[in-house]
Design an enzyme around this catalytic site. Structure first.
Site, mmCIF file in Angstrom:
data_model
loop_
_atom_site.group_PDB
_atom_site.id
_atom_site.type_symbol
_atom_site.label_atom_id
_atom_site.label_comp_id
_atom_site.label_asym_id
_atom_site.label_seq_id
_atom_site.Cartn_x
_atom_site.Cartn_y
_atom_site.Cartn_z
ATOM 1 N N THR A 78 4.836 -5.755 9.555
ATOM 2 C CA THR A 78 4.072 -6.988 9.877
ATOM 3 C C THR A 78 4.189 -7.867 11.382
ATOM 4 O OG1 THR A 78 4.603 -8.275 8.082
ATOM 5 C CG2 THR A 78 4.593 -9.535 9.914
ATOM 6 N N PHE A 101 4.101 -9.627 14.864
ATOM 7 C CA PHE A 101 5.028 -11.262 15.869
ATOM 8 C C PHE A 101 4.341 -11.176 16.598
ATOM 9 C CE2 PHE A 101 7.695 -11.662 11.833
ATOM 10 C CZ PHE A 101 8.379 -11.243 10.946
HETATM 11 O O1 PRE Z 1 9.527 -15.149 4.804
HETATM 12 C C1 PRE Z 1 9.841 -14.358 5.672
HETATM 13 O O2 PRE Z 1 11.317 -13.379 5.567
HETATM 14 C C2 PRE Z 1 9.339 -14.021 6.719
HETATM 15 O O3 PRE Z 1 9.542 -13.730 8.197
HETATM 16 C C3 PRE Z 1 8.090 -14.710 6.623
HETATM 17 C C4 PRE Z 1 7.029 -13.433 6.451
HETATM 18 C C5 PRE Z 1 5.383 -13.471 6.665
HETATM 19 O O4 PRE Z 1 5.202 -14.502 7.045
HETATM 20 O O5 PRE Z 1 4.230 -12.054 6.484
HETATM 21 C C6 PRE Z 1 6.882 -12.083 7.828
HETATM 22 C C7 PRE Z 1 6.902 -11.283 7.685
HETATM 23 C C8 PRE Z 1 6.436 -10.648 6.546
HETATM 24 O O6 PRE Z 1 5.785 -9.647 6.466
HETATM 25 C C9 PRE Z 1 6.788 -11.488 4.937
HETATM 26 C C10 PRE Z 1 6.656 -12.709 5.246
#
Ligand code: PRE
Length: 420
Positions: free
Chosen positions: A296, A298
């Site tokens: 992911t 950020f």
């Molecule tokens: O729910 C979490 O733990 C988050 O940080 C959010 C979140 C997202 O929004 O994509 C972040 C990373 C992962 O891909 C899954 C969920």
């Protein structure tokens, strides 16, 4: 000021209050704080601090790249973000030969602190993220700013506001995942708020299936998690024989917290190993993401933009639109292609102010075109003349253009998530 309250019915005291939207009881006071802040920082030319901030990245570098050009072109440039002003935007002089920002006699040489201003209140940076402790966003905050104080917020919008209201110094928000795709909400919020992207981190996301101690897979009737996490584990859940209901909640760790707080023995959560530890859950299955290289991305947001550099890889994020519709897209992309600037991401979102354009033709009727905002990330710094020239050209083709930020690329060596 926005009040902080402890997490809902959780029996776990992590000493970490979560900023919740429902506690925004005093909007007028918040508004006042914001206004006086604008006034305080006003530069005496009629621009608010927010206006100035959103303009400066693109405007400064463009004006500098055209240092010798006429007043007329300066006016022209100053209209890029919709602000017509004669402000002196000559903020980042560029040495054209070396393509590097140069200090002028009146300017002190840049130091590392200039690029990442220290918080005004002390040494520990406060970083807002959406979710509760154990969420991946909290881990991303820790990767971006080791030793920071991570501040949990119950919604993305609240994380933006926490920075705007000086409750936090930065926000860290997910924008895209290698399996699940873009987190659209955050693209919309980037446009609605006036924060600047000052960095990015890419976090390998390693999901676990969590349940209360003693619970076996056969007892489960549902799995809950963040919608992105559910999407990232869809195939694996089926392979595990878990043909159970899947329900979306606000964040992964929040799902684990909810199960623990309500003693739900028929429900599992998809969350991190850290969430299992924090909320006293057992790990039923480890590494359940459908692709082992699940990542992911950020972005880090701040009230101030950072000064772009050329001595390390930078990325720049822009958003643009045109009142004549999508036909502009090819021209905009060619401005980058001609200069060998690689695009790393393109996203379109509905143009909320004007979602549909009607084109009437008496003979055949009325065409209803959907209108979009286009978000593009490209691999160049705003201190790079190629990027400045590309954006000068993009400006010609667009009716709206905003630089969301120019920031160092995450170049950390590839390190797949634990257990892969
Ligand atoms: O729910 C979490 O733990 C988050 O940080 C959010 C979140 C997202 O929004 O994509 C972040 C990373 C992962 O891909 C899954 C969920």
């Amino acid at each position: 000021m926005q009040s902080l309250t402890p997490p809902s019915s959780s029996s776990y005291n992590l000493n970490k209050p979560v900023i919740r939207t429902r506690n925004r009881q005093q909007p007028s006071r918040i508004l006042c704080m914001y206004r006086s802040d604008s006034v305080h920082f006003s530069n005496g030319i009629g621009l608010s601090r927010a206006d100035w901030q959103s303009s400066c990245a693109i405007l400064s570098s463009k004006v500098v790249s055209q240092e010798q050009s006429s007043d007329k072109s300066a006016d022209h440039v100053a209209a890029v973000n919709g602000h017509k002003t004669s402000i002196d935007l000559n903020l980042v002089p560029i040495d054209q030969a070396n393509n590097k920002p140069q200090p002028t006699p009146s300017q002190k040489p840049l130091t590392i602190t200039d690029l990442s201003p220290a918080p005004m209140h002390g040494s520990q940076l406060r970083v807002a993220y959406q979710g509760v402790p154990g969420a991946y966003s909290e881990a991303a905050a820790g990767k971006a700013y080791p030793n920071c104080e991570a501040i949990p917020c119950d919604q993305f919008e609240v994380a933006f506001q926490a920075v705007e209201l000086w409750i936090a110094d930065r926000a860290v928000l997910p924008v895209e995942n290698s399996l699940g795709g873009s987190i659209h909400r955050n693209y919309d919020l980037l446009l609605r708020h006036r924060l600047h992207i000052v960095g990015e981190v890419q976090l390998p996301v390693h999901h676990c299936l969590l349940a209360l101690p003693g619970v076996r897979k056969e007892y489960l009737s549902r799995v809950i998690s963040h919608p992105q996490a559910l999407a990232q584990c869809e195939l694996t859940l089926t392979k595990l024989g878990l043909n159970v209901a899947r329900e979306a909640v606000d964040d992964t760790a929040g799902a684990a917290e909810y199960i623990a707080a309500n003693n739900l023995r028929d429900t599992a959560a998809i969350a991190s190993a850290r969430a299992a530890e924090l909320y006293g859950m057992q790990i039923l299955a480890d590494g359940i993401q459908d692709d082992s290289s699940n990542v992911t991305r950020f972005v880090m947001l701040a009230r101030e933009p950072i000064i772009p550099r050329t001595d390390r890889p930078f990325k720049t994020s822009i958003v643009f639109a045109h009142d004549k519709g999508t036909s502009v897209l090819f021209k905009v992309l060619s401005a980058f292609a001609f200069r060998n600037i690689s695009l790393t991401k393109i996203e379109s979102r509905p143009h909320r102010n004007r979602p549909i354009r009607l084109v009437d033709d008496a003979n055949v009727g009325t065409a209803k075109h959907f209108e979009y905002m286009f978000y593009v990330d490209f691999e160049a710094s705003m201190a790079d003349v190629r990027a400045q020239n590309a954006l000068a050209e993009v400006q010609e083709f667009t009716s709206f253009l905003r630089v969301l930020g120019s920031y160092p690329m995450d170049m950390t060596p590839w390190c797949p998530s634990r257990g892969d």
